[in-house]
Write an enzyme that holds these catalytic residues in place. Sequence first.
Site, PDB file in Angstrom:
ATOM      1  N   CYS A 298      -2.999   4.334  -4.725  1.00 28.30           N
ATOM      2  CA  CYS A 298      -2.454   2.966  -4.793  1.00 28.30           C
ATOM      3  C   CYS A 298      -1.765   2.686  -6.119  1.00 28.30           C
ATOM      4  O   CYS A 298      -2.086   1.711  -6.811  1.00 28.30           O
ATOM      5  CB  CYS A 298      -3.547   1.936  -4.527  1.00 28.30           C
ATOM      6  SG  CYS A 298      -4.074   1.911  -2.815  1.00 28.30           S
ATOM      7  N   TYR A 342      -1.682  -1.399  -6.762  1.00 31.83           N
ATOM      8  CA  TYR A 342      -0.752  -2.016  -5.802  1.00 31.83           C
ATOM      9  C   TYR A 342       0.386  -2.730  -6.528  1.00 31.83           C
ATOM     10  O   TYR A 342       1.019  -3.627  -5.978  1.00 31.83           O
ATOM     11  CB  TYR A 342      -1.460  -3.021  -4.881  1.00 31.83           C
ATOM     12  CG  TYR A 342      -2.174  -2.429  -3.689  1.00 31.83           C
ATOM     13  CD1 TYR A 342      -2.550  -1.100  -3.653  1.00 31.83           C
ATOM     14  CD2 TYR A 342      -2.485  -3.218  -2.589  1.00 31.83           C
ATOM     15  CE1 TYR A 342      -3.212  -0.568  -2.568  1.00 31.83           C
ATOM     16  CE2 TYR A 342      -3.150  -2.698  -1.495  1.00 31.83           C
ATOM     17  CZ  TYR A 342      -3.511  -1.380  -1.478  1.00 31.83           C
ATOM     18  OH  TYR A 342      -4.164  -0.863  -0.398  1.00 31.83           O
ATOM     19  N   TYR A 557      -0.162   1.922   7.909  1.00 32.80           N
ATOM     20  CA  TYR A 557      -0.700   1.749   6.558  1.00 32.80           C
ATOM     21  C   TYR A 557      -0.880   3.110   5.890  1.00 32.80           C
ATOM     22  O   TYR A 557      -1.453   4.027   6.463  1.00 32.80           O
ATOM     23  CB  TYR A 557      -2.032   1.022   6.665  1.00 32.80           C
ATOM     24  CG  TYR A 557      -2.683   0.628   5.362  1.00 32.80           C
ATOM     25  CD1 TYR A 557      -2.020  -0.154   4.433  1.00 32.80           C
ATOM     26  CD2 TYR A 557      -3.990   1.009   5.081  1.00 32.80           C
ATOM     27  CE1 TYR A 557      -2.639  -0.540   3.255  1.00 32.80           C
ATOM     28  CE2 TYR A 557      -4.621   0.631   3.912  1.00 32.80           C
ATOM     29  CZ  TYR A 557      -3.938  -0.149   2.996  1.00 32.80           C
ATOM     30  OH  TYR A 557      -4.556  -0.528   1.833  1.00 32.80           O
TER      31      TYR A 557
END
Length: 700
Positions: A298, A342, A557
């Site tokens: 991430c 993120y 995802y």
Amino acid sequence: MQSRRSFALSRLLRRSHLLIAFALGSLLIGLTPWLGVTSTAAAGRVPGPRAAPVPTDQQAAVQSPHHGIAPANAMEPAAPVLDRAGWTATASDEETTGENGRAANVLDGDANTIWHSKWTAPAAALPHTITIDMHRTAVVSALVYHPRGTGPNGRAGAYTVSTSTDGISFGAAVASGTWRDDDTVKTATFTRAAPTRYVRLTVTTEAGGRGPWTSAGEIRLSGPASPAVHGSWGRIIGFPLVPVATAALPGDKLLAWSAYAVDRFGGSNGYTQTAILDLKTGKVTQRRIDNTGHDMFCPGIAMLADGRVLVTGGSNAEKASVYDPATDSWSATTDMNIARGYQAMTLLSTGEAFVLGGSWSGNASTDKAGEVWSPDTRTWRKLPGVLASQALTADPAGPYRADNHMWLHATSGGKVLQLGPSKQMNWISTSGQGSVTPAGTRADSQDAMTGNAVPYDIGKLVTLGGSPAYQDSPATQRAYTVGISGSQVQAARTGDMAHPRAFSNSVVLPDGKVAVFGGQAHPVPFSDATSVLTPELWDPATGRFTPLASMAVPRNYHSVANLLPDGRVFSGGGGLCGDCATNHPDGAVFTPPYLLDADGSPKPRPVITGGVPPRAAPGTQLTVSTGSSVASFVLMRAAAATHSTDNDQRRVPLVSTPTGTGAYTVSIPADTGVVLPGTYMLFALDAQGVPSIGQFVTVS
């Protein structure tokens, strides 16, 4: 000073939204059509830190039978449905005593008349097969299964599809997987289309475990899409890990990585599983990276001016690492001032790297304000005037989800346009303390988290899909164009996609069209429900989308897509949820229609024969030679993708002048806000828009 124990607790609380989502999904699997396929999470397991990670040489990515579970309601493929006139169907067994359950019913056009395996005593045991005889040879690329319309009994669960030319010898499976226990139409897209006469569906489990039965309402077969209109897919390429992040490299290589493990994430373990795909040989090599102390799950990613790859944050939220493709080596650089995961990144016109947002990791109560990394000092400079709070969506989870995956487009003078996913757009200045200035709204768009933005021309971008919240909210099928002229930004709605999408990936092609792959109509992490298997191609000349050849594996995802040097596109990944059924440690290469004739054979392509140096400065004129006359040249920036976001993409059409037969003067723009520093692929295109193989050049 915060204790290690309280720090660990705070990290757990910061990720509570994700844990709650996992828990709710575990409780509700099977009760709602929006949730994913049953996994071990249903027993209370959630990907998380493990006390004793398995050594690298003992790890293997867990995958389901079809390199993934077939989605719950996959749309029928974007390909012609074959005419069933004259076809017959036979089955391993059929019910004729208790009901009319003959195999022939799957061809009568009525989903309420069914084939049912023999259920009167003694019932026939699984597996059950049904074979379609077309009584002629045809090229088949998919089987479409309509469950019975009169009840759940006998819905197909685990299945394989095989083909035969003589009805006796059936080859290896061309499709396999497990369908969900619902009444939606299911598609089994073949890994390879082949001329055949017989197609056999073998069912090994009943989807709901209700008994040893199999039933079907209708079965249809599809031929391949027209290659010159819809393109075509190559074979499934297995990876030793789930490729959650990827970067295109010189030398026909694709760098990929997952997390501390090949098939799951969790904790801050200080190492990352990586892999490199050699596009020339198809070989994939795996390596665990320990020396940077960085679990790069991430992250934010920026392709640097010299061709290296800067990776920041994620599970080890303050860390930053650099990959050098020239030496195939990783090194650590200075930690960021603000821990984050993120986050979004982009290179600046100055050659520095900019990062913003990322409340998934690090201290959630801290604004994930912008900062800039200098390649000269290898240090980070704070931008207190660039607050992430000025660019949030209205996600109900707050900054934890609202400042994720921003769409950033660098322009001249170190400025950046933040054009999403929030509906409010903003100009960001990275000079001095930094500043944020509103740039208007994206026309009538709502927030579009997990959508994406793609620059298809100089100062022109298109945004595609997304949803108001990170998950559990309906995706949109809308697309918007965003034009930049100086400090002015104009947004307008363009044509809609055929399917709503979130968690999709979009790639600009050398001809300026934009391909969008995968995604879900209702985004739920680690689920393949509501998957969209039909990619689409947007044409800026018309504003319209056309369907492309259907995918064999869902890409949702944690999936990726990258333009390759030969003008094709890699699409792969999805999952990373441990012992679940939706890990996709694989990928496939898509050949766009501009490379194919109607019969699927390759079109003749222009060839660049010389004049492309390894490095060139902005404002340089190149003397490029080609094997035949060409119409135009374009630079395509080598890019990196993760979590549906690729801020490194850039397409720069070039001014060229013919100077003789097969000779051209090609001008690189002088403005580094147009030709952002970095590694590019130079393509020549003929009058029909067919691109050459790209030649790498670093513009810096």
